[in-house]
Motif scaffolding. Sequence first.
Motif, PDB file in Angstrom:
ATOM      1  N   ASP A   6       0.993  -1.185   0.105  1.00 44.74           N
ATOM      2  CA  ASP A   6      -0.026  -0.003   0.050  1.00 44.74           C
ATOM      3  C   ASP A   6       0.797   1.052   0.010  1.00 44.74           C
ATOM      4  O   ASP A   6       1.041   1.942   0.896  1.00 44.74           O
ATOM      5  CB  ASP A   6      -1.105   0.053   1.118  1.00 44.74           C
ATOM      6  CG  ASP A   6      -1.908   1.096   1.139  1.00 44.74           C
ATOM      7  OD1 ASP A   6      -1.852   1.857   0.159  1.00 44.74           O
ATOM      8  OD2 ASP A   6      -2.580   1.390   2.336  1.00 44.74           O
ATOM      9  N   MET A  10       1.477   4.239   2.743  1.00 44.35           N
ATOM     10  CA  MET A  10       2.760   4.414   3.442  1.00 44.35           C
ATOM     11  C   MET A  10       3.054   6.011   3.454  1.00 44.35           C
ATOM     12  O   MET A  10       3.683   6.640   4.546  1.00 44.35           O
ATOM     13  CB  MET A  10       3.836   3.575   2.816  1.00 44.35           C
ATOM     14  CG  MET A  10       3.616   2.248   2.715  1.00 44.35           C
ATOM     15  SD  MET A  10       4.852   1.313   1.736  1.00 44.35           S
ATOM     16  CE  MET A  10       6.570   2.077   1.739  1.00 44.35           C
ATOM     17  N   MET A  43      -5.188   0.784   7.649  1.00 47.38           N
ATOM     18  CA  MET A  43      -3.782   0.517   7.500  1.00 47.38           C
ATOM     19  C   MET A  43      -3.652  -0.398   8.617  1.00 47.38           C
ATOM     20  O   MET A  43      -2.924  -1.550   8.611  1.00 47.38           O
ATOM     21  CB  MET A  43      -2.946   1.852   7.577  1.00 47.38           C
ATOM     22  CG  MET A  43      -2.680   2.353   6.139  1.00 47.38           C
ATOM     23  SD  MET A  43      -1.603   3.615   6.241  1.00 47.38           S
ATOM     24  CE  MET A  43      -0.011   2.675   7.029  1.00 47.38           C
ATOM     25  N   GLU A  44      -3.919   0.089   9.936  1.00 45.94           N
ATOM     26  CA  GLU A  44      -3.748  -0.716  11.174  1.00 45.94           C
ATOM     27  C   GLU A  44      -4.530  -1.890  11.100  1.00 45.94           C
ATOM     28  O   GLU A  44      -3.841  -3.075  11.688  1.00 45.94           O
ATOM     29  CB  GLU A  44      -4.072   0.269  12.244  1.00 45.94           C
ATOM     30  CG  GLU A  44      -3.275   1.484  12.821  1.00 45.94           C
ATOM     31  CD  GLU A  44      -3.821   2.370  13.655  1.00 45.94           C
ATOM     32  OE1 GLU A  44      -2.887   2.793  14.382  1.00 45.94           O
ATOM     33  OE2 GLU A  44      -5.111   2.316  13.876  1.00 45.94           O
ATOM     34  N   ARG A  46      -4.942  -3.795   8.531  1.00 48.00           N
ATOM     35  CA  ARG A  46      -4.094  -4.524   7.477  1.00 48.00           C
ATOM     36  C   ARG A  46      -2.938  -4.856   8.216  1.00 48.00           C
ATOM     37  O   ARG A  46      -2.357  -6.393   8.138  1.00 48.00           O
ATOM     38  CB  ARG A  46      -3.905  -3.897   6.067  1.00 48.00           C
ATOM     39  CG  ARG A  46      -5.023  -3.958   5.299  1.00 48.00           C
ATOM     40  CD  ARG A  46      -4.624  -3.470   3.785  1.00 48.00           C
ATOM     41  NE  ARG A  46      -4.166  -1.879   3.837  1.00 48.00           N
ATOM     42  CZ  ARG A  46      -4.738  -1.059   3.913  1.00 48.00           C
ATOM     43  NH1 ARG A  46      -6.158  -0.924   3.501  1.00 48.00           N
ATOM     44  NH2 ARG A  46      -4.135   0.274   3.698  1.00 48.00           N
ATOM     45  N   MET A  47      -2.063  -4.224   8.850  1.00 47.14           N
ATOM     46  CA  MET A  47      -1.098  -4.340   9.610  1.00 47.14           C
ATOM     47  C   MET A  47      -1.287  -5.552  10.616  1.00 47.14           C
ATOM     48  O   MET A  47      -0.303  -5.877  11.319  1.00 47.14           O
ATOM     49  CB  MET A  47      -0.444  -3.263  10.272  1.00 47.14           C
ATOM     50  CG  MET A  47       0.038  -2.247   9.084  1.00 47.14           C
ATOM     51  SD  MET A  47       1.512  -2.622   8.054  1.00 47.14           S
ATOM     52  CE  MET A  47       2.470  -2.466   9.386  1.00 47.14           C
ATOM     53  N   LEU A  51      -0.533   1.495  15.015  1.00 46.35           N
ATOM     54  CA  LEU A  51       0.451   2.232  14.661  1.00 46.35           C
ATOM     55  C   LEU A  51       0.826   3.320  15.428  1.00 46.35           C
ATOM     56  O   LEU A  51       2.030   3.930  15.781  1.00 46.35           O
ATOM     57  CB  LEU A  51       0.718   2.608  13.235  1.00 46.35           C
ATOM     58  CG  LEU A  51       0.534   1.195  12.222  1.00 46.35           C
ATOM     59  CD1 LEU A  51       0.284   1.735  10.862  1.00 46.35           C
ATOM     60  CD2 LEU A  51       1.628   0.412  12.340  1.00 46.35           C
ATOM     61  N   THR A  64       5.666  -0.901  17.117  1.00 41.37           N
ATOM     62  CA  THR A  64       5.429  -1.226  15.555  1.00 41.37           C
ATOM     63  C   THR A  64       5.422  -0.256  14.737  1.00 41.37           C
ATOM     64  O   THR A  64       6.155  -0.087  13.738  1.00 41.37           O
ATOM     65  CB  THR A  64       4.123  -2.077  15.602  1.00 41.37           C
ATOM     66  OG1 THR A  64       4.172  -3.243  16.416  1.00 41.37           O
ATOM     67  CG2 THR A  64       3.841  -2.472  14.208  1.00 41.37           C
ATOM     68  N   GLY A  65       4.919   0.855  15.020  1.00 36.31           N
ATOM     69  CA  GLY A  65       4.698   2.043  14.323  1.00 36.31           C
ATOM     70  C   GLY A  65       6.110   2.927  14.213  1.00 36.31           C
ATOM     71  O   GLY A  65       6.254   3.262  12.882  1.00 36.31           O
ATOM     72  N   TYR A  68       8.049   0.615  11.603  1.00 35.19           N
ATOM     73  CA  TYR A  68       7.463   0.719  10.232  1.00 35.19           C
ATOM     74  C   TYR A  68       7.719   2.220   9.800  1.00 35.19           C
ATOM     75  O   TYR A  68       8.247   2.279   8.622  1.00 35.19           O
ATOM     76  CB  TYR A  68       5.925   0.789  10.390  1.00 35.19           C
ATOM     77  CG  TYR A  68       5.328   0.762   9.157  1.00 35.19           C
ATOM     78  CD1 TYR A  68       5.480  -0.338   8.176  1.00 35.19           C
ATOM     79  CD2 TYR A  68       4.186   1.826   8.929  1.00 35.19           C
ATOM     80  CE1 TYR A  68       5.051  -0.116   6.912  1.00 35.19           C
ATOM     81  CE2 TYR A  68       3.595   1.713   7.800  1.00 35.19           C
ATOM     82  CZ  TYR A  68       3.776   0.689   6.716  1.00 35.19           C
ATOM     83  OH  TYR A  68       3.334   0.796   5.461  1.00 35.19           O
TER      84      TYR A  68
END
Length: 286
Positions: A6, A10, A43-44, A46-47, A51, A64-65, A68
């Motif tokens: 994505d 990003m 996004m979160e 999917r992750m 984040l 994690t965020g 990333y």
Amino acid sequence: MTDAVDLSGMALFVKIVECGSLSAAGRLLGLPKATISRQLALMEQRMGAPLLLRSTRALSLTDTGRRYFERIRPIVHDAEQAQVEALAEHAVPSGTLKIAAPVAYGQHVLAPKLFTFLQRYPEVRIDLHLSDERVNVVAGGFDLVIRIGQLGDSDLLRRRLGHVDRKLVASPDYLDRAGTPRTVAELASHRGILTRTDLDHWTIDSQSIRIPWKISTSNMHVTRDAACAGLGIALLPGYLADVPIAEGNLVRILPESRLDQIEATALQARSVTPSIAVKALIKHLV
């Protein structure tokens, strides 16, 4: 099968972190805060991990965020720069360019190239300053300064434009009176014509010889005219010597000898991002 990357997500995430809030990122991107929030939530999802930690006053990155963000930030910035460069290739150069160059080089070499550049890019204007004094690139607000010969240490950006060939010349009248030098050593018994008094050592065939001078002119055109008037031997760039040689007003001396070449260099301030017009002009000159 691996999920598609994505890229837009990003870029959005990087902007949110750099702006410090969803609202600020929305203003930068021209999107409503609700849209930013919804895309971040997707996004979160999917992750499979949060984040960002949100509060009414600030955002903070989760572990994690943070990992990333550190990985994708340079990727996003590289992509943005690639897009800028791609768009620049098709953008039309425009605006005013302030340029400085030595007088003789400016008249005989630079000016004809500037004329063709302006014909090609009609949206560009050029403010040309010809002077044999060394102007200050930054203080003078110059987009480009061209210098001939050796350069001192500086933090300016440099781009080599090419070399300038030089020729030893004198008038037929002078050579009839003083004789034609056949060796480098014989030059020491002749009178020289200089453009600057500190340029009285000439390197010919890897030999450095001091030339007794008759006149120092501070101007290459006057140096050429003094040679045509029979005042002595001059070391001239080819763009000034070729025409009077062809017309018989000057004679080339020691034509088989090797003279050190000098470089023409374009200088730019390192602190200023070159415009599309500046980049186009340098490409044209090179």
